[in-house]
Every structure is written in C-alpha cells, then in structure tokens.
Design an enzyme around this catalytic site. Structure first.
Site, PDB file in Angstrom:
ATOM      1  N   GLU A 479      52.192 -29.960  -2.451  1.00 15.90           N
ATOM      2  CA  GLU A 479      51.404 -31.132  -2.860  1.00 15.90           C
ATOM      3  C   GLU A 479      52.208 -32.421  -2.759  1.00 15.90           C
ATOM      4  O   GLU A 479      52.172 -33.276  -3.645  1.00 15.90           O
ATOM      5  CB  GLU A 479      50.855 -30.930  -4.265  1.00 15.90           C
ATOM      6  CG  GLU A 479      49.937 -29.719  -4.374  1.00 15.90           C
ATOM      7  CD  GLU A 479      49.348 -29.527  -5.768  1.00 15.90           C
ATOM      8  OE1 GLU A 479      49.727 -30.283  -6.692  1.00 15.90           O
ATOM      9  OE2 GLU A 479      48.511 -28.629  -5.936  1.00 15.90           O
ATOM     10  N   GLU A 572      47.310 -22.115  -3.546  1.00 17.86           N
ATOM     11  CA  GLU A 572      47.007 -22.182  -4.979  1.00 17.86           C
ATOM     12  C   GLU A 572      45.509 -22.110  -5.140  1.00 17.86           C
ATOM     13  O   GLU A 572      44.769 -22.877  -4.523  1.00 17.86           O
ATOM     14  CB  GLU A 572      47.526 -23.474  -5.629  1.00 17.86           C
ATOM     15  CG  GLU A 572      48.949 -23.413  -6.099  1.00 17.86           C
ATOM     16  CD  GLU A 572      49.408 -24.693  -6.791  1.00 17.86           C
ATOM     17  OE1 GLU A 572      48.624 -25.279  -7.563  1.00 17.86           O
ATOM     18  OE2 GLU A 572      50.548 -25.103  -6.540  1.00 17.86           O
TER      19      GLU A 572
END
Length: 880
Positions: A479, A572
């Site tokens: 991220e 995720e």
C-alpha cells in the site's frame, strides 16, 4: 565425518541492558538527526494516502560509518561507500570496556524491551500498541575469544534488532544496520583481542512514530558469534535451485560462494552431498547423491563462485498439505584445502515447482492449489516481538487446523526460524519487505532511509530466504504512497522488481495495492498483481455515497481485462472485526456491514460483535470474500487480514491495545470466524459450529438469532428439543441463519447433513453460576532450556463443568518448581494489565498462562485461583 572448523554460537545469556532516559540520550550517536515531529495522530484511516516527504541527506550522525555495511548488497560497485578514514568524534561511555554496567538489567536474548509494559493509558499511542517501544537502549556483554582464535575470522550475526543498530567492540564503532526487521552480519575480527578481554556493546534507537503497529524494541531475535577459517563459505553463500523437476528425476544445482580473507590464494575443493531431511534432522546414513567435486581458485582477499550439480532419482517433492507433503533435503557442502576440511555448511531445501498462471492461479508441482492464506504481523501476543520458536509453531499449527496453507509476512522479513517452520509444516509464504517507499505513513518510518537502504535490504532478505521451499513469492511493497504518483511510482516498482529478479530469477515479485487501478502504470510492473480489498470493492455501502472517502467498485474483472496474462492475487482480504465471545444485538441482516454503535459495535465497551458480520469501512467479511472469489476463479486465492490479532492498530478503538481483525485472538483462542474459515477451507472435515453461546440471563423472551458455520449443506436447529426448522446453505452464502429464535434457557443443538447423510452436530447449553477453574496445557512436558513454552488455558466452569461464557473473574496464576510464568493474557483487546502480571481477568470465560522452563529439568506446578471459585492445578514436566 571430519569436524568442521565453523562454529556458530548463540549469544543468548550474559547480556546487560539499560534503557536510556530521554534527557540522557546523546543525539550525536543517531544514524541521522531525526526530522521534527508533526502533530501526533491516532486512528488515521488505514487506507489514508501516504505523504511524499523527502529529507535532505544528513552529514551529521553516524550515517557515513554505517552506510558501508550495505556495500555487499549493492549491485553497482560505483555506488559503494567506503568507510571514512577518520573515527567518529563521539566515544560513548556505554561502549567502553571499563564502563560499569553492574547496575544494568540482566536479560536473555531474544529480548523485547517494551513488552513488559506498563501500557500507556492516555495519549495517542494506540497505533503502536500502547507500549513504549520507542527510545534508546544499550546492550553489553563480554565475548570469550580464546587465544587459539588468532588467525580465524569472527563474525557477529544478528537476526533482527529494532532498530538503527550500531555495534561497538572494545569501544570502537564496527558498523550497524538501520532496518530492524532484516538480518545482517559484521566482521569483528580486526576489533577483537584473542586471549584478552573483549566487550561487545550494541546501541539501538527506536524512533517514536516509526510504525503503524507494535514494532517491539531491542535485540528481539537471535544473535550469534560465528568462527570460521580465513577461507570459508560466504555469508548466505549457498544457493540451491532445481531447474528441472520431473517425477523420476530432478536436477539440483548448488551455487557456492567462497571468501578468502587470507594473505595467500588457495585452491579449494568443494564437495556437496544431498541427504533426506526429517523434522528431527538429516538422515546421516542415507545420502542420496553426491555431486562431482569442484575445484575453485580463490585469490587472497577475494571471492570465487562455482556451481555443482547433482541428479536426484525419484525426488520426494515439497508441497502443502493435505494433498502434498513437505519433503525436504539437505545440501551438505564441505570445503577442503590440501585435503584438510576448512569449512562445512548445511543448506536445507525442497524440490518443487511453483507456477502462477493467469487462468488457473497457483500451481505447485502441477497441482492447482488455491491460496488459503492469512496475514500476520511479527509479534507473538503477550510475548511481544521477541521471537519464540514454540509460540510461532503454535500459531502455525492453529492456522493449519483451520485450513490455512499460506502466510504473508506483513509487512517485513520474518525471523528466519519462522521460515524453517513453514518449510517443515508445508506452509507457503509470501515473503514481504517494505510498508513504505519514499512516501511516509508515519513521521519516522522507513521512508527516511529508503534511498540509502532499499537495495541492500531487498537483496539481504532474498539472499537469506531464497533456499526456503516455502517461499513462493517476493513482496516488495505494501500500500505504498507511490500508487498515487503514476509513472514516478511505477519506475520505483520496476527498480525493486528488477533487483528481486537479479537476486532470484526463480520466483516472481508482487506489491500489494489498495489504490492503484488497472489503467495505472504501477500494476503493469509486477509479475503478480497483488490487490488489497479492491477485489470485493471498497466502501460500496450507501452510507459512503457523497463522502470524500476512497470508494472503489469491485476490481477483479477490471484487472483481468486490462492485464489478461498477469496472475492476480488477493494480498489482503476481509479485515473483518470481532471480539471473541461478545455478541451484540440487534443482528444485522447484511452479510457484510461497517461496525457502528447499534450495529455490531459498542464504543462504550470498545468491543465488536462476534456474529462475524462486520468489517472495517474499507474491508469486507469473510462471507463476502468467499463469494467474490467463487465468482472469479482465476484469482489465485487470498491472504486474510489477519490470522491472529496483533498488538497495535486497534481499529476502530484506538484506546485499546490490540487489533480486532484476527480470526484467532491475541491469546491464541479461536473466534467464531475460525470455524467459518474451516468450513470453507477444509470442506472434507465434518464441521458444525453454533453461535452465539446460550447463557443470556435477562434476555428471556427476546429475539436472539442463532447462526451456524458448517461444511455440511443442510441442518436442523432444535431449541430445548423443539425443531426450529431446516435450513439449506444457499448459493453464495457460507452460513445458515435462524434469525427468529427467541431466547429461553436450556440447550440449542443442530444436526447437519451432507448429501442427505448425517455429517456433524453441535450444541450450546445454558451455564449456571461459575463454580470452578479448569486448567488445560497444550503440552504437559517441555524442554527445560529456558526457551520452550507450554500454553495453559484457564476455563471458568459451572457446577456441571459447562464453560461460563460471560465469566470475567480475576484469576491469579502461580507457577512453582522448575518453570516460571512468562506472561498471561485473555484475548481482550481492551485489557491494559501488563502481560507479566500473574493476575488476569477472564474474558468470555477464558484466560491464558504461558509457562517457560527455567534451564533445568524437573517438574513444575501451575495453580490458578479466583475468589469464590474452586481452584485448579496441573503438573508440567521439564526435561534437559
């Protein structure tokens, strides 16, 4: 077999430690001067955009003396940084041999300096677990270097030190490594005095606001002193590959790198044999093949590299259970000069093929294996960041019981022993390195040194871990803020992927993306497209319409359309929320809803309902993810956020100490979601799990929905013997619901069928008043080496032995004899009692005691008591 001159000695005992008060810290010893901190924040959205903040490279501090330690891991020799000729101007008292450390704390390494607490109740410290891990600390110990070590090479190997480590020997700076999670080594030879007194001192500086979760602090992984001959195998100097694998044979190539620190060149003979490797060790009497000897010329002060090959007949392949077995081998490499053994190293490895396919997902040894994985942070609950092999094994065993077959090391290199366990147990690993690149997520995170250290850290991780068959994929980012910077960010990703390919051409690389879209350049740089939460869609609920929050429609089909030949993986998924054993009403009819007061959450108690129907705002529940993956079978699988609760990042309640996203709570007690995953990931196992518990004084006559997680396809619910109807598992669902049930004390039970035949059953009975404690040890015998552990569950039961699910008694645990109490816990994210405390309140009827041997064999007694309850005790044997 001739003994090897190589000796690797663990430096665990004999350490003295001191935390330095902030007023006494000498900032001239910092790696660089830390930038001024901005306003403290807590509870920032986990998917908030990172800030691109660049800092000038500082000449102050010790950076110039530490940078040369990375040179072995820099591909371009022109980018190397010679050590300054002059010494640093600072001479810290704590590093001097004559310094009096008799008042310092005696500790055993691995050591986490913050886990003992106390917790910080006030202030914005929730993100880092409300434990004061930041600050400066010194470790000191003497090194026994006998006179006969003169002429040998002596290296210090550190598996992890949090963080900005600087190493001093006899008062002189040797070097260091900033990144706390990586493993590294230093050559101490020229700084030691064989036969004399030698003092090793290590300074660690863990900056505040340097992580989004609990990083721990200190020498939290193993430290070793390694002795070798001047000519020896280099650090991480063997690489085992299997370029050709078939059922009847496999080619095994062993690349060996030799370093020669002697003043004269030599011809080395490299001899390698392959042995089967069992969990207990190699089968010494059964080498299966020996490679042809290789002669290598190694000039003085130089390095030489050679490759030997062997062919394994009918290789036993490494693969994940239950359809495959994690067979392993050992490459034993012996180095001889003039017929004398000068070094020997042993390299465990596995023979397997791993291929990511854009249509079929992951294929291991030709078999399609859906990734049923979890993300885990590195802490071990009440034991903190200090690595304990038994605690890590327990986590993996619990996850495998659930059906997990893969682990993502979020978001950093793990302890090397964790990969050893994964190899042994057959757990596939996404080995990940960075949570940030240049753009920061917290004020003093890795972005400060990314320019200096990204290449060295990536190469070091891969060299250390490349021989592990469990590692199936490299992760170069999580991220990162560079998702937002178009081509600039893509160029950084290309650089990192190229480094990964250079170090290891046999594996692919990915980066986990929660923002980058298919048309952006960054996804096109990756071998495998890693998607965080975007597969299910982010914030698609009506309440987010018209807000400034990130909203993303489901992305799997769009990535598939734009990148049809690139494999896709859910790096995720979910990020569901729950507190074990806490059920809140009313129960939402939705299969996935944000947690809010009155809908699955209670901000007064800081708890989230265990009906498993709620998730973080940007996430989804397990059921929604299961349905999405079923709709898109080309996705290789998922890594759930998270397997276990972890310290820090306690969304949505930052006054708490630990997360709510685990399938298993911080103490290792499964939440109800555990059986939801097991029913999906192990469909061949009869599973039936009813929720909630059935002890609700005061709810008589009120609607109390009953839900079932099962691997069956049809079930009938009974309340006190009366049927409440049959339910079938509808397509796209993963549970059965009886939402109209009215609570009455007694018993609920369920009979489950599959294909019309009896399959499984479960029941819940109303508990009476709490009367006693019951103790259950996961192992009644442990090693008495001071490192092994037994995890003892404390249950509160009524007069009939029924667990009381609402019990919150204050329980005191006492350990006597040849063991000690290491910590207690209960899985309650709001419990701010320090972990070493022998007193722990039960949470939803359970508590945990962690018992450790004390370095001798014998017996220990564990006793638990609580006011108004009958106590309990059990015996644990310790052996040497």
């Amino acid at each position: 077999m001739t003994p090897s001159p190589r000796e690797r000695r663990r430096l665990d005992a004999g350490w003295r430690f001191r935390r330095i008060p902030a007023s006494e810290v000498d900032r001239a010893l910092d790696y660089i001067p830390w930038p001024d901190l901005g306003e403290a924040e807590d509870g920032k959205d986990a998917d908030a955009r990172p800030e691109d903040v660049r800092h000038d490279v500082a000449e102050a501090g010790l950076r110039r003396w530490i940078l040369p330690c990375r040179d072995e891991f820099v591909g371009d020799p022109a980018a190397s940084t010679p050590r300054p000729a002059e010494k640093p101007l600072v001479r810290p008292d704590a590093a001097q041999p004559e310094h009096d450390d008799s008042s310092w704390q005696q500790v055993v390494v691995p050591h986490d300096w913050a886990i003992a607490g106390p917790f910080l109740v006030e202030g914005p410290h929730g993100g880092m677990g409300r434990l004061e891990s930041w600050g400066v600390g010194w470790y000191r110990r003497e090194l026994d270097i006998p006179a006969e070590d003169a002429g040998r090479r002596l290296h210090l190997e550190i598996d992890g030190a949090m963080s900005y480590a600087t190493v001093w020997v006899n008062g002189e700076l040797v070097g260091g490594w900033p990144y706390g999670y990586n493993s590294w080594r230093l050559d101490l030879t020229d700084h030691l005095v064989p036969g004399g007194r030698n003092v090793l001192a290590i300074r660690l500086d863990n900056p505040p606001r340097s992580a989004r979760w609990y990083p721990g602090g200190g020498l939290f992984r193993d430290v070793h002193l390694v002795r070798t001959a001047p000519l020896a195998v280099a650090h991480w100097g063997t690489r085992v590959t299997t370029p050709h694998v078939a059922a009847d044979r496999a080619q095994v190539d062993v690349e060996v790198t030799l370093d020669n620190a002697a003043s004269a060149g030599a011809t080395a003979l490299v001899r390698t044999e392959i042995l089967p490797l069992d969990p207990e060790g190699p089968r010494e009497d059964a080498p299966v093949v020996r490679a042809e000897d290789l002669a290598l010329e190694v000039p003085a002060g130089a390095r030489a590299v050679g490759v030997v090959s062997a062919e394994l007949a009918n290789p036993a392949l490494w693969g994940p259970p239950p359809t495959q077995h994690p067979h392993r081998y050992l490459a034993r490499t012996t180095v001889l000069v003039d017929g004398e053994v000068v070094d020997r190293v042993e390299t465990p490895f596995g023979v397997r093929t791993v291929r990511f396919d854009p249509d079929e997902g992951l294929l291991v040894n030709g078999e399609r294996i859906p990734i049923q994985g979890v993300n885990n942070h590195h802490d071990l609950g009440a034991l903190g960041a200090a690595f304990h092999l038994r605690a890590a094994r327990r986590q993996l065993e619990i996850l495998q019981e659930m059906g997990a077959n893969a682990l993502r090391t979020a978001h950093n290199p793990p302890a090397p022993e964790l990969l050893d366990l994964a190899d042994e147990l057959g757990v596939m690993v996404l080995d990940e390195l960075f949570d940030s690149w240049y753009a920061r997520k917290t004020d003093l995170d890795f972005h400060l040194i990314f320019e200096d250290w990204h290449e060295a850290d990536l190469r070091a991780m891969i060299r250390r871990d490349r021989n592990h068959p469990s590692v199936i994929l490299w992760g170069v980012g999580n991220e990162v803020g560079e998702q937002y910077t178009e081509e600039d960010g893509a160029e950084i990703a290309r650089r990192l992927v190229a480094i990964a390919h250079d170090e290891d051409p046999t594996r692919l690389a990915t980066s986990a993306m929660n923002y980058a879209k298919p048309h952006m350049p960054l996804p096109g740089t990756l071998d495998v497209i890693g998607i965080n939460y975007q597969g299910e869609g982010i914030r698609q609920e009506p309440e987010f319409e018209g807000t400034d929050r990130i909203r993303t429609p489901p992305q799997y089909p769009l990535f598939r359309e734009r990148h049809p030949r690139t494999p896709i993986l859910g790096t995720e998924t979910a990020s569901a929320l729950s507190s074990r054993g806490v059920y809140l009403f009313p129960v939402t009819p939705s299969r996935s809803a944000p947690a809010r007061d009155g809908s699955g959450a209670d901000s007064t108690r800081c708890q989230v309902s265990a009906y498993e129907l709620h998730a973080v705002d940007f996430g989804s529940t397990a059921e929604k993810v299961f349905a999405t993956l079923a709709e898109h079978p080309y996705v290789a699988g998922e890594f759930v956020w998270t397997g276990f609760d972890y310290l820090g990042e306690p969304t949505p309640y930052y006054s708490a100490r630990s997360s709510y996203t685990g399938i298993v709570d911080l103490a290792g007690f499964p939440k109800d979601r555990f059986w939801l995953y097991r029913s999906q990931w192990r469909p061949e196992v009869p599973t039936a799990h009813l929720l909630p518990h059935w002890t609700w004084p005061g709810r008589e006559g009120e609607v109390t929905p009953v839900h079932l997680f099962t691997s069956g396809d049809e079930a009938e619910l009974f309340v006190n013997g009366t049927s409440h109807g049959r339910r079938r598992k509808e397509p796209g669902t993963s549970r059965m619901r009886w939402d109209e049930v009215v609570y009455e004390p007694g018993e609920i039970s369920v009979l489950v069928t599959r294909d019309g035949r009896p399959w499984a059953e479960d029941s819940r009975r109303t508990a009476g008043p709490a009367r006693a404690l019951v103790l259950e040890a996961d192992r009644s015998a442990i090693e008495g080496d001071g490192r092994d552990l037994s995890f003892v569950t404390v249950r509160v039961v009524d007069a009939q032995g029924i667990e009381v699910p609402t019990a919150d008694h204050a329980i005191t645990v006492e350990v006597t004899g040849d063991a000690e109490l290491a910590a207690t816990d209960n899985g309650d994210p709001t419990d701010l009692v320090a972990f070493p405390s022998p007193m722990r309140r039960a949470f939803s009827g359970l508590a945990l005691a962690i018992v450790r041997g004390t370095g001798r064999g014998g017996t220990a007694r564990v006793r638990a008591s609580a006011d108004g309850l009958h106590g309990a005790e059990l015996e644990i044997r310790t052996r040497l």
